[in-house]
Scaffold this motif. Structure first.
Motif, PDB file in Angstrom:
ATOM      1  N   VAL A 172       0.839  -1.202   0.000  1.00  0.00           N
ATOM      2  CA  VAL A 172       0.000   0.000   0.000  1.00  0.00           C
ATOM      3  C   VAL A 172       0.875   1.254   0.000  1.00  0.00           C
ATOM      4  O   VAL A 172       1.774   1.398   0.833  1.00  0.00           O
ATOM      5  N   GLU A 173       0.615   2.136  -0.958  1.00  0.00           N
ATOM      6  CA  GLU A 173       1.310   3.420  -1.027  1.00  0.00           C
ATOM      7  C   GLU A 173       0.536   4.446  -0.210  1.00  0.00           C
ATOM      8  O   GLU A 173      -0.675   4.610  -0.389  1.00  0.00           O
ATOM      9  N   LEU A 174       1.219   5.123   0.706  1.00  0.00           N
ATOM     10  CA  LEU A 174       0.589   6.131   1.554  1.00  0.00           C
ATOM     11  C   LEU A 174       1.163   7.499   1.229  1.00  0.00           C
ATOM     12  O   LEU A 174       2.375   7.648   1.055  1.00  0.00           O
ATOM     13  N   GLU A 175       0.280   8.490   1.164  1.00  0.00           N
ATOM     14  CA  GLU A 175       0.683   9.843   0.813  1.00  0.00           C
ATOM     15  C   GLU A 175       0.383  10.801   1.964  1.00  0.00           C
ATOM     16  O   GLU A 175      -0.521  10.552   2.773  1.00  0.00           O
ATOM     17  N   PRO A 176       1.154  11.902   2.073  1.00  0.00           N
ATOM     18  CA  PRO A 176       0.926  12.872   3.149  1.00  0.00           C
ATOM     19  C   PRO A 176      -0.531  13.334   3.202  1.00  0.00           C
ATOM     20  O   PRO A 176      -1.154  13.583   2.171  1.00  0.00           O
ATOM     21  N   GLY A 177      -1.053  13.403   4.430  1.00  0.00           N
ATOM     22  CA  GLY A 177      -2.425  13.845   4.632  1.00  0.00           C
ATOM     23  C   GLY A 177      -3.412  12.719   4.812  1.00  0.00           C
ATOM     24  O   GLY A 177      -4.507  12.930   5.353  1.00  0.00           O
ATOM     25  N   GLN A 178      -3.049  11.515   4.360  1.00  0.00           N
ATOM     26  CA  GLN A 178      -3.944  10.386   4.562  1.00  0.00           C
ATOM     27  C   GLN A 178      -3.954   9.985   6.031  1.00  0.00           C
ATOM     28  O   GLN A 178      -2.968  10.151   6.738  1.00  0.00           O
ATOM     29  N   VAL A 179      -5.089   9.458   6.479  1.00  0.00           N
ATOM     30  CA  VAL A 179      -5.223   8.995   7.859  1.00  0.00           C
ATOM     31  C   VAL A 179      -5.172   7.474   7.864  1.00  0.00           C
ATOM     32  O   VAL A 179      -5.856   6.814   7.075  1.00  0.00           O
ATOM     33  N   VAL A 180      -4.348   6.933   8.747  1.00  0.00           N
ATOM     34  CA  VAL A 180      -4.168   5.491   8.858  1.00  0.00           C
ATOM     35  C   VAL A 180      -4.724   5.020  10.203  1.00  0.00           C
ATOM     36  O   VAL A 180      -4.445   5.632  11.238  1.00  0.00           O
ATOM     37  N   LEU A 181      -5.510   3.957  10.184  1.00  0.00           N
ATOM     38  CA  LEU A 181      -6.000   3.338  11.410  1.00  0.00           C
ATOM     39  C   LEU A 181      -5.017   2.245  11.798  1.00  0.00           C
ATOM     40  O   LEU A 181      -4.834   1.273  11.061  1.00  0.00           O
ATOM     41  N   THR A 182      -4.361   2.406  12.926  1.00  0.00           N
ATOM     42  CA  THR A 182      -3.399   1.413  13.387  1.00  0.00           C
ATOM     43  C   THR A 182      -4.075   0.441  14.354  1.00  0.00           C
ATOM     44  O   THR A 182      -4.911   0.850  15.165  1.00  0.00           O
ATOM     45  N   LEU A 183      -3.719  -0.821  14.272  1.00  0.00           N
ATOM     46  CA  LEU A 183      -4.327  -1.857  15.105  1.00  0.00           C
ATOM     47  C   LEU A 183      -3.345  -2.254  16.200  1.00  0.00           C
ATOM     48  O   LEU A 183      -2.498  -3.133  16.015  1.00  0.00           O
ATOM     49  N   LEU A 184      -3.450  -1.589  17.338  1.00  0.00           N
ATOM     50  CA  LEU A 184      -2.521  -1.825  18.438  1.00  0.00           C
ATOM     51  C   LEU A 184      -2.651  -3.244  18.980  1.00  0.00           C
ATOM     52  O   LEU A 184      -1.649  -3.875  19.342  1.00  0.00           O
ATOM     53  N   GLY A 185      -3.878  -3.752  19.053  1.00  0.00           N
ATOM     54  CA  GLY A 185      -4.084  -5.101  19.559  1.00  0.00           C
ATOM     55  C   GLY A 185      -3.384  -6.133  18.697  1.00  0.00           C
ATOM     56  O   GLY A 185      -2.799  -7.096  19.204  1.00  0.00           O
ATOM     57  N   ALA A 186      -3.408  -5.938  17.374  1.00  0.00           N
ATOM     58  CA  ALA A 186      -2.728  -6.867  16.473  1.00  0.00           C
ATOM     59  C   ALA A 186      -1.212  -6.751  16.624  1.00  0.00           C
ATOM     60  O   ALA A 186      -0.499  -7.758  16.633  1.00  0.00           O
ATOM     61  N   ALA A 187      -0.712  -5.518  16.741  1.00  0.00           N
ATOM     62  CA  ALA A 187       0.729  -5.323  16.911  1.00  0.00           C
ATOM     63  C   ALA A 187       1.236  -5.990  18.177  1.00  0.00           C
ATOM     64  O   ALA A 187       2.345  -6.546  18.214  1.00  0.00           O
ATOM     65  N   ASN A 188       0.404  -5.968  19.218  1.00  0.00           N
ATOM     66  CA  ASN A 188       0.795  -6.578  20.500  1.00  0.00           C
ATOM     67  C   ASN A 188       0.793  -8.106  20.463  1.00  0.00           C
ATOM     68  O   ASN A 188       1.264  -8.744  21.406  1.00  0.00           O
TER      69      ASN A 188
END
Length: 268
Positions: A172-188
């Protein structure tokens, strides 16, 4: 006898602690605690228009109360955080809206997630009685146990971040200004970072869960939440050596906030 941990302990304890630190009188704590759930509802990705309306009403109600309380703190300052906010305001550090907004944030964030840490953490320990027994026998493990409980079942499961520079994550290509939902539970529970990630292990070392965020967004109240958990869990387990579940825990709906509405336990 049976008690509900959520209503009898997990909610009132952190409300009292953050209320004392802020200098919020008892009636203010009851008001604030009663509307915070509505206030934070829009942080859920699936929040609808009705949730947004309830949140706006809750914010207005809290703001009106706190504006009056801050005026009182100016006339009668005390050794509390609200009095210090007033002092910062008077020293041109904060404007009126910032002062009230900060007061709302400190109270809401000061108990909502800690309530879930207590509930989620105790539910995890009771579901893993060998881990509960280990903490009961070795209370010095408390600090590490809190980190593991935060990793295992984090009170906040998602977070939002704004992209600042072009980057690529997976395909996935991400560009400035886009909002990303991070999944902390998955990272943990990421297996490359944590050995046996789906197992509760209060002796786990070198663990760096993302439950409090990271960098400039690291949780302001992390030290307080850790202290409350480290004091509470071993004391509770030692005082009630036969503590056990008295029924099925009931989980609240939602994705961002992970917490219980009811945790019935038998104390003997």
């Amino acid at each position: 006898h049976d008690v509900d941990v959520m209503t009898d302990l997990a909610l009132p304890l952190p409300v009292k602690i953050i209320g004392d630190l802020l200098g919020l009188p008892p009636e203010g704590r009851e008001l604030a605690a009663s509307v915070v759930r509505d206030l934070v509802a829009p942080l859920e990705p699936m929040a609808d228009a009705a949730a947004l309306e309830r949140a706006a009403a809750a914010e207005d109600q809290l703001a009106e109360y706190l504006e009056k309380l801050l005026v009182s703190k100016r006339d009668h300052p005390a050794d509390d955080l609200l009095s210090r906010l007033v002092a910062a305001h008077d020293d041109d550090g904060l404007d009126d809206d910032e002062c009230v907004g900060t007061a709302i944030l400190l109270f809401a964030a000061g108990f909502e997630t800690t309530t879930n840490l207590i509930g989620n953490g105790l539910a995890a320990l009771l579901a893993n009685p060998h881990q509960a027994d280990l903490l009961r026998q070795q209370p010095a493990l408390a600090a590490g146990a809190v980190e593991e409980l935060l990793r295992y079942d984090a009170p906040v499961q998602t977070n939002g971040r704004t992209v600042l520079e072009s980057t690529r994550i997976a395909d996935v290509e991400l560009e400035p200004g886009q909002v990303v939902l991070t999944l902390l539970g998955a990272a943990n529970r990421y297996p490359d970072q944590f050995t046996h990630p789906d197992s509760l292990d209060i002796t786990r070392t070198g663990s760096r869960p993302l439950s409090f965020g990271a960098g400039i967004h690291f949780c302001l109240g992390a030290a307080l939440a850790r202290m409350e958990g480290a004091e509470l869990f071993p004391r509770l387990l030692i005082r009630f050596p036969e503590l056990s579940l008295a029924g099925e825990p009931l989980w609240r709906a939602g994705l961002s906030f992970r917490g219980l509405t009811s945790l019935p336990v038998n104390t003997r």
